[in-house]
Design an enzyme around this catalytic site. Structure first.
Site, PDB file in Angstrom:
ATOM      1  N   ASP A  23      -2.992 -19.572   5.587  1.00  0.00           N
ATOM      2  CA  ASP A  23      -3.438 -19.222   6.931  1.00  0.00           C
ATOM      3  C   ASP A  23      -3.067 -20.346   7.899  1.00  0.00           C
ATOM      4  O   ASP A  23      -3.608 -21.442   7.812  1.00  0.00           O
ATOM      5  CB  ASP A  23      -4.961 -19.006   6.898  1.00  0.00           C
ATOM      6  CG  ASP A  23      -5.526 -18.711   8.271  1.00  0.00           C
ATOM      7  OD1 ASP A  23      -4.739 -18.396   9.192  1.00  0.00           O
ATOM      8  OD2 ASP A  23      -6.766 -18.779   8.422  1.00  0.00           O
ATOM      9  N   ASN A  25      -3.311 -20.188  11.328  1.00  0.00           N
ATOM     10  CA  ASN A  25      -4.003 -20.228  12.629  1.00  0.00           C
ATOM     11  C   ASN A  25      -5.519 -20.077  12.519  1.00  0.00           C
ATOM     12  O   ASN A  25      -6.193 -19.774  13.501  1.00  0.00           O
ATOM     13  CB  ASN A  25      -3.427 -19.163  13.571  1.00  0.00           C
ATOM     14  CG  ASN A  25      -3.770 -17.751  13.105  1.00  0.00           C
ATOM     15  OD1 ASN A  25      -4.198 -17.576  11.958  1.00  0.00           O
ATOM     16  ND2 ASN A  25      -3.600 -16.773  13.969  1.00  0.00           N
ATOM     17  N   ASP A  27      -7.703 -17.892  11.049  1.00  0.00           N
ATOM     18  CA  ASP A  27      -8.501 -16.665  11.191  1.00  0.00           C
ATOM     19  C   ASP A  27      -8.829 -16.043   9.827  1.00  0.00           C
ATOM     20  O   ASP A  27      -9.322 -14.918   9.752  1.00  0.00           O
ATOM     21  CB  ASP A  27      -7.781 -15.641  12.083  1.00  0.00           C
ATOM     22  CG  ASP A  27      -6.492 -15.143  11.462  1.00  0.00           C
ATOM     23  OD1 ASP A  27      -6.085 -15.694  10.403  1.00  0.00           O
ATOM     24  OD2 ASP A  27      -5.890 -14.199  12.014  1.00  0.00           O
ATOM     25  N   ASP A  31      -0.414 -15.942   7.095  1.00  0.00           N
ATOM     26  CA  ASP A  31       0.501 -15.532   8.157  1.00  0.00           C
ATOM     27  C   ASP A  31       1.839 -16.267   8.035  1.00  0.00           C
ATOM     28  O   ASP A  31       2.013 -17.116   7.152  1.00  0.00           O
ATOM     29  CB  ASP A  31      -0.142 -15.786   9.528  1.00  0.00           C
ATOM     30  CG  ASP A  31      -0.761 -17.173   9.600  1.00  0.00           C
ATOM     31  OD1 ASP A  31      -0.098 -18.123   9.161  1.00  0.00           O
ATOM     32  OD2 ASP A  31      -1.929 -17.292  10.055  1.00  0.00           O
ATOM     33  N   ASP A 100      10.428  -6.498   2.102  1.00  0.00           N
ATOM     34  CA  ASP A 100       9.963  -5.321   1.382  1.00  0.00           C
ATOM     35  C   ASP A 100      10.276  -4.083   2.222  1.00  0.00           C
ATOM     36  O   ASP A 100       9.827  -3.981   3.368  1.00  0.00           O
ATOM     37  CB  ASP A 100       8.443  -5.446   1.174  1.00  0.00           C
ATOM     38  CG  ASP A 100       7.984  -4.897  -0.147  1.00  0.00           C
ATOM     39  OD1 ASP A 100       8.381  -3.759  -0.476  1.00  0.00           O
ATOM     40  OD2 ASP A 100       7.220  -5.578  -0.843  1.00  0.00           O
ATOM     41  N   ASP A 201      10.246  -0.494  -2.127  1.00  0.00           N
ATOM     42  CA  ASP A 201       9.001   0.030  -2.680  1.00  0.00           C
ATOM     43  C   ASP A 201       9.200   1.437  -3.269  1.00  0.00           C
ATOM     44  O   ASP A 201       9.823   2.296  -2.626  1.00  0.00           O
ATOM     45  CB  ASP A 201       7.968   0.090  -1.536  1.00  0.00           C
ATOM     46  CG  ASP A 201       6.553   0.279  -2.027  1.00  0.00           C
ATOM     47  OD1 ASP A 201       6.095  -0.550  -2.824  1.00  0.00           O
ATOM     48  OD2 ASP A 201       5.910   1.256  -1.602  1.00  0.00           O
ATOM     49  N   GLU A 256      11.957  -1.054  -6.726  1.00  0.00           N
ATOM     50  CA  GLU A 256      10.792  -0.882  -7.587  1.00  0.00           C
ATOM     51  C   GLU A 256      10.854   0.546  -8.085  1.00  0.00           C
ATOM     52  O   GLU A 256      10.872   1.488  -7.294  1.00  0.00           O
ATOM     53  CB  GLU A 256       9.490  -1.113  -6.831  1.00  0.00           C
ATOM     54  CG  GLU A 256       8.298  -1.038  -7.769  1.00  0.00           C
ATOM     55  CD  GLU A 256       6.990  -0.673  -7.082  1.00  0.00           C
ATOM     56  OE1 GLU A 256       5.942  -1.067  -7.571  1.00  0.00           O
ATOM     57  OE2 GLU A 256       7.015   0.023  -6.045  1.00  0.00           O
ATOM     58  N   HIS A 329       1.805  -8.420  -6.990  1.00  0.00           N
ATOM     59  CA  HIS A 329       0.580  -8.201  -6.208  1.00  0.00           C
ATOM     60  C   HIS A 329      -0.188  -6.959  -6.653  1.00  0.00           C
ATOM     61  O   HIS A 329      -1.257  -6.687  -6.114  1.00  0.00           O
ATOM     62  CB  HIS A 329       0.953  -8.070  -4.731  1.00  0.00           C
ATOM     63  CG  HIS A 329       1.833  -6.884  -4.487  1.00  0.00           C
ATOM     64  ND1 HIS A 329       3.133  -6.813  -4.945  1.00  0.00           N
ATOM     65  CD2 HIS A 329       1.591  -5.699  -3.879  1.00  0.00           C
ATOM     66  CE1 HIS A 329       3.640  -5.646  -4.623  1.00  0.00           C
ATOM     67  NE2 HIS A 329       2.731  -4.944  -3.977  1.00  0.00           N
ATOM     68  N   ASP A 330       0.355  -6.189  -7.591  1.00  0.00           N
ATOM     69  CA  ASP A 330      -0.330  -4.985  -8.086  1.00  0.00           C
ATOM     70  C   ASP A 330      -0.940  -5.194  -9.473  1.00  0.00           C
ATOM     71  O   ASP A 330      -1.512  -4.253 -10.042  1.00  0.00           O
ATOM     72  CB  ASP A 330       0.664  -3.821  -8.226  1.00  0.00           C
ATOM     73  CG  ASP A 330       1.209  -3.346  -6.900  1.00  0.00           C
ATOM     74  OD1 ASP A 330       0.521  -3.499  -5.875  1.00  0.00           O
ATOM     75  OD2 ASP A 330       2.339  -2.812  -6.898  1.00  0.00           O
TER      76      ASP A 330
HETATM   77  O1  TEU Z   1       3.462   0.193  -5.930  1.00  0.00           O
HETATM   78  C1  TEU Z   1       3.811   1.371  -6.572  1.00  0.00           C
HETATM   79  C2  TEU Z   1       3.112   1.572  -7.804  1.00  0.00           C
HETATM   80  O2  TEU Z   1       3.693   2.042  -8.738  1.00  0.00           O
HETATM   81  C3  TEU Z   1       1.692   1.164  -7.807  1.00  0.00           C
HETATM   82  O3  TEU Z   1       0.956   2.244  -7.375  1.00  0.00           O
HETATM   83  C4  TEU Z   1       1.268   0.754  -9.130  1.00  0.00           C
HETATM   84  O4  TEU Z   1       1.396   1.793 -10.054  1.00  0.00           O
HETATM   85  C5  TEU Z   1      -0.149   0.354  -9.058  1.00  0.00           C
HETATM   86  O5  TEU Z   1      -0.340  -0.489  -7.963  1.00  0.00           O
HETATM   87  C6  TEU Z   1      -0.530  -0.366 -10.294  1.00  0.00           C
HETATM   88  O6  TEU Z   1      -1.892  -0.410 -10.316  1.00  0.00           O
HETATM   89  C7  TEU Z   1       3.991  -0.038  -4.681  1.00  0.00           C
HETATM   90  C8  TEU Z   1       3.445  -1.327  -4.123  1.00  0.00           C
HETATM   91  O7  TEU Z   1       3.848  -2.393  -4.940  1.00  0.00           O
HETATM   92  C9  TEU Z   1       1.963  -1.205  -3.992  1.00  0.00           C
HETATM   93  O8  TEU Z   1       1.369  -2.391  -3.567  1.00  0.00           O
HETATM   94  C10 TEU Z   1       1.682  -0.107  -3.010  1.00  0.00           C
HETATM   95  O9  TEU Z   1       0.305   0.121  -2.931  1.00  0.00           O
HETATM   96  C11 TEU Z   1       2.365   1.204  -3.386  1.00  0.00           C
HETATM   97  O10 TEU Z   1       3.728   1.020  -3.776  1.00  0.00           O
HETATM   98  C12 TEU Z   1       2.394   2.126  -2.205  1.00  0.00           C
HETATM   99  O11 TEU Z   1       3.257   1.633  -1.231  1.00  0.00           O
HETATM  100 CA    CA Z   2      -3.936 -16.359  10.102  1.00  0.00          CA
END
Ligand code: TEU
Ligand code: CA
Length: 552
Positions: A23, A25, A27, A31, A100, A201, A256, A329-330
């Site tokens: 972060d 700034n 908040d 960012d 992305d 994505d 992906e 991140h998933d």
């Molecule tokens: O993820 C696609 C996807 O296959 C996910 O739904 C995955 O199966 C799940 O997150 C696992 O638990 C992409 C992005 O990486 C994700 O962050 C997005 O939410 C999704 O597409 C929709 O854009």
């Molecule tokens: Ca910020």
């Protein structure tokens, strides 16, 4: 073996989830300014490319994966000037940036969708997938990736629109050439700014079947997958995108591709296919799915994990290129899922680094993995922010009768927020991520696990990551060598060899917290990298990883 030299085969990529990185700034939300502050850290780490999760305008129902304007920066993240400066400063340091590309769907607040919803015919009417009701109900029984029906009714249009994710993420109609043209124009616009590629994505979902019939019932809804995975025109569209956009730049493209097999990957990213450079396949991420999909506590089966890697390493060696990653991140945190985030935290985090980074393919490090960040450990539903996790909680607990305790356990193991807690920079308040209250709680273990601390410790997880990254840059065998699995049947040891010309690496990784005997080990061969200081005869100690290098 396909060994054409490419910069993106030699690169190590670092994924930034901007909301949780830094972060700048005050908040509470990460960012672009924050990313800028940490560029020197990324240089120090040694990575070549940054992949930034979405930074575009978005109402953030899915943290930026619901884009309302592809050509503006999300207010919370900063301005276009800041992005341009970031790109320039990155390039000065020899770091590329890929963005992305989220074009299976937009946000429902995107101008195109707002227009598409109007009751008077206009050029945007056909930008999304609209269907009339069937007997007063949804056109089909399809469910979404995030739970609930894949159809949402719109009063204005008196029709349903399709959304494979949340209702705030309507699917674009790729059959419409105007949609495709808009997307390609937008891609050109970014590439002309000088970005170095795209992570795309759920790119294998963009083409939907013509068959709008019910899917096989799976829980509360019909299975939508046969109607949208690797759909009928997906390769036609990607070839067109390649011809009209991608082939005109020296960039890196990763699709992906959810739920694909090696044979599908050959089509999306085969060397002579003129589509993408590589795909994120999620087979190792999707291991252990059960009755409620990923929501369970099944342990990792090492034999199965090895089989998956072997299949992908062997399958693409002549015709494509692999991505290598333990997390994103998933997904849960790598060390919590595949290692041990308790007693052997440090050893297992390093073992995972060595195991993955010595394989053939382009490695992706998810922010925080390089210091061994662990799952969030949230014990209260209130702490979760993720739409998928919250929807799943309500569907499984309220509608399918799973107990609160079980579901909280599954969330702690598998929920996406595990990977979304703020980056742990230091021992300062809020892990040095922000001066304010962060948008999601920091992991309580930040005093023990943070960048500042690990910079000072020679043997830290961070320094192990710097080591494997540097090795990839020094040793062509790591990039271009042949891959050959060893000890295939071992349920404890992940071992393989890499060979290029007269160089041979052998890699041994113990995925257990026990001593495991291994006849192939040596005390005299040259050790290239290891997480233990000395060798110990024909035994691999808990979570030990050792790489030998031999010149013939
Ligand atoms: O993820 C696609 C996807 O296959 C996910 O739904 C995955 O199966 C799940 O997150 C696992 O638990 C992409 C992005 O990486 C994700 O962050 C997005 O939410 C999704 O597409 C929709 O854009
Ligand atoms: Ca910020």
């Amino acid at each position: 073996m396909n060994n054409e030299k490419k910069w993106w085969k030699e690169a190590v990529v670092y994924q930034i989830y901007p909301r949780s990185f830094m972060d700048g700034n005050g908040d509470g939300i990460g960012d672009l300014k924050g990313v800028m502050e940490k560029l020197d850290y990324l240089s120090y780490l040694g990575i070549d490319v940054i992949w930034m999760s979405p930074i575009f305008q978005s109402p953030n129902h899915d943290n930026g994966y619901d884009v309302s304007d592809y050509q503006n920066i999300m207010d919370e993240f900063g301005t276009m000037d800041e992005f341009e400066l970031l790109l320039e400063e990155s390039h000065k340091r020899g770091i590329k940036i890929i963005l992305d590309l989220v074009v299976n769907h937009t946000s429902d607040e995107h101008r195109w969708f707002q227009k598409s919803c109007e009751d008077k015919e206009n050029p945007y009417w056909d930008y999304y997938i609209w269907k009339p009701a069937e007997d007063g109900k949804e056109p089909t029984n399809w469910g979404t990736w995030f739970g609930g029906s894949a159809w949402e009714y719109n009063e204005n249009r008196k029709r349903y629109y399709l959304h494979l994710f949340s209702p705030h993420q309507p699917d674009l109609n790729w059959k419409n050439p105007s949609v495709r043209k808009e997307v390609y124009d937008m891609m050109h616009w970014w590439l002309e700014k000088g970005i170095d590629g795209f992570r795309m994505d759920v790119i294998n979902l963009i083409s939907k079947s013509e068959d709008f019939s019910d899917g096989k019932l799976d829980g509360l809804y019909g299975n939508v997958r046969p109607f949208c995975l690797n759909g009928p025109h997906v390769h036609e569209y990607l070839k067109e995108m390649n011809e009209k956009v991608l082939s005109q730049y020296d960039i890196m493209t990763i699709g992906e591709a959810t739920e694909i097999m090696v044979e599908d990957a050959k089509e999306f990213a085969g060397t002579d296919r003129n589509e993408l450079d590589m795909v994120f396949q999620l087979e190792h991420m999707d291991m252990g799915k059960g009755q409620y999909g990923k929501w369970n506590d099944a342990p990792v089966d090492l034999k199965e994990l090895k089989d998956i890697f072997q299949r992908w390493q062997d399958g693409l060696c002549d015709v494509g290129w692999n991505t290598l990653f333990w997390s994103n991140h998933d997904q849960p945190r790598a060390v919590s899922r595949f290692g041990d985030d308790g007693a052997y935290w440090e050893m297992s985090a390093k073992m995972l680094a060595i195991c993955l980074h010595m394989m053939r393919g382009t490695p992706f490090i998810y922010q925080g993995e390089e210091i061994g960040m662990t799952n969030a450990g949230f014990s209260d539903l209130q702490e979760y922010r993720d739409v998928e996790s919250l929807n799943a909680y309500h569907e499984l607990v309220d509608e399918l009768g799973i107990s609160h305790e079980d579901m909280m356990k599954y969330l702690r193991l598998k929920g996406r927020d595990n990977a979304r807690t703020p980056m742990q920079w230091s021992n300062d308040a809020e892990a040095g991520f922000t001066d304010a209250v962060p948008w999601i709680s920091v992991n309580r273990n930040y005093p023990e696990i943070n960048v500042e601390k690990q910079k000072q410790e020679e043997d830290s997880v961070l320094n192990c990551y710097r080591g494997v990254i540097a090795l990839r840059h020094e040793k062509p065998v790591i990039v271009y060598g042949d891959f050959n699995m060893l000890l295939e049947d071992s349920p404890f040891i992940f071992a393989y060899e890499r060979t290029l010309d007269d160089v041979r690496l052998t890699v041994f990784c113990n995925f257990t917290n026990q001593n495991v005997p291994c006849e192939l080990l040596s005390d005299t061969e040259h050790v290239l990298i290891s997480n233990y200081k000395e060798r110990a005869g024909k035994i691999l100690r808990p979570y030990e990883a050792v790489v030998y290098e031999k010149m013939n």
